[in-house]
Scaffold this active site. Structure first.
Site: not given
Length: 104
Positions: A31, A49
């Site tokens: 990320r 996520n």
């Protein structure tokens, strides 16, 4: 009428791709690396996520820059092992900036 014209002008040349990345993509700085790459490319959107172990992201911006981000997702950061990337074309929403979201 002027507002509608402005909104129409914004969407010209701007594309949006919604992606889901599978594989070893959580716990490997996916990320943060994605957000850094998107910001460097001038792409807006978000990344997070998912509960099923994937990473989900939305990219909005110039077609070439968004295509580069989708390509980046196919490899990800060094510690990631990407096995699949699902890409869906969507209508741009006019995002500005790029953020890292919590879990979906």
């Amino acid at each position: 009428m002027a507002y509608q014209q402005t909104a129409l002008n914004y969407t010209l040349g701007v594309v949006r791709r919604h992606v889901w990345v599978s594989g070893r993509v959580q716990g490997v700085w996916f990320r943060q690396s994605c957000a850094d790459a998107a910001r460097a490319a001038g792409v807006a959107g978000w990344v997070r996520n998912t509960a099923d172990g994937r990473v989900e992201a939305v990219f909005e911006g110039d077609d070439g820059a968004v295509a580069a981000m989708v390509s980046w997702c196919r490899q990800g950061p060094v510690r990631a092992t990407v096995t699949d990337v699902k890409v869906v074309q969507e209508e741009p929403e006019g995002f500005t900036g790029f953020s890292i979201k919590g879990w979906s």
